[in-house]
Design a protein around this motif. Structure first.
Motif: not given
Length: 254
Positions: A202-209, A221-223, A241-244, A246-254
């Motif tokens: 699933l993580i492959k469907y998110f862009e790094p950086n 993810l709902k798809k 993944m990681d996030r701030t 407050d949950g306002s921002s998510y990103w892929v952990k490289l």
């Protein structure tokens, strides 16, 4: 004894030597010994002077831990492979002591004994270098049919217990994505090894950086699965993944 974090084991040799890493996702310099973070762009005060974060973390290491050398030299023997006597000799060498001065401090009465220790330690360094090269070559030469799926570099929960072959990974995905790899996901298994294989897919469907809002993560993810909150939580829990805070921002952990 210092307890080494996952971050330490993920660090490069150069980063271990300097005693800190730079986390691009959070724009922070992180001490490998105690985990304290110093935000890039923030000015820190010490001894009535102001320092940028990159300079200040070096001051922090010197003030709190003496040096990366001293942190490493005092680790348990099972990690360093060094006896207490060898550690004492290395500390004297690091302090700039000559063979004669080291002999006097240690009470050996002979500089030749210290020279022999110095020679033995250099031989140990050569052996370590060769062993590292062997292990890297071994990893590169694993037969393709038995190749293991790579574990995320910064994962806190996923380790070698979850390593699987390409063939195993394919079987898991086929069993749970019956209509194809683009979804939907028929079920999210309870067995951790299978969960990790699905999360790794699933993580492959998110862009790094790239930073995502929680809504954007949910939309992707709902798809795949109606309980997208469960998937999102597991991507975080297993370190994909990681996030701030407050949950306002998510990103892929490289």
């Amino acid at each position: 004894m210092t307890t080494l974090s996952d971050l330490f084991w993920q660090a490069s040799l150069a980063e271990i030597k300097q005693g800190y890493v730079y986390d691009q996702a959070s724009s922070e310099f992180i001490c490998l010994t105690c985990g304290k973070r110093f935000a890039d762009g923030i000015i820190y005060s010490w001894d009535e002077r102001l320092y940028e974060a990159k300079r200040y973390i070096k001051i922090h290491i010197a003030e709190s831990h003496q040096s990366p050398f001293h942190v490493l030299i005092h680790l348990d023997k099972k990690l360093t492979g060094l006896t207490d006597h060898q550690k004492s000799i290395l500390e004297l060498f690091y302090a700039g002591s000559s063979d004669n001065e080291a002999a006097k401090v240690l009470g050996t009465g002979s500089t030749s004994t210290i020279r022999n220790h110095r020679f033995s330690l250099r031989e140990k360094q050569k052996q370590a270098k060769i062993f590292l090269a062997i292990m890297e070559l071994l990893g590169e030469q694993v037969p393709k049919k038995d190749a293991f799926i790579e574990i995320p570099r910064n994962s806190k929960q996923v380790d070698d217990r979850f390593a699987i072959t390409e063939e195993e990974n394919e079987k898991i995905l086929q069993a749970h994505f019956k209509q194809g790899p683009d979804g939907p996901l028929d079920s999210f298994p309870g067995k951790e090894k299978k969960r990790v294989a699905i999360l790794r897919h699933l993580i492959k469907y998110f862009e790094p950086n790239q930073n995502y809002t929680e809504k954007e993560v949910n939309g992707i993810l709902k798809k795949f699965y109606d309980d997208y909150v469960l998937l999102r939580r597991n991507l975080i829990d297993y370190g994909f993944m990681d996030r701030t805070q407050d949950g306002s921002s998510y990103w892929v952990k490289l």
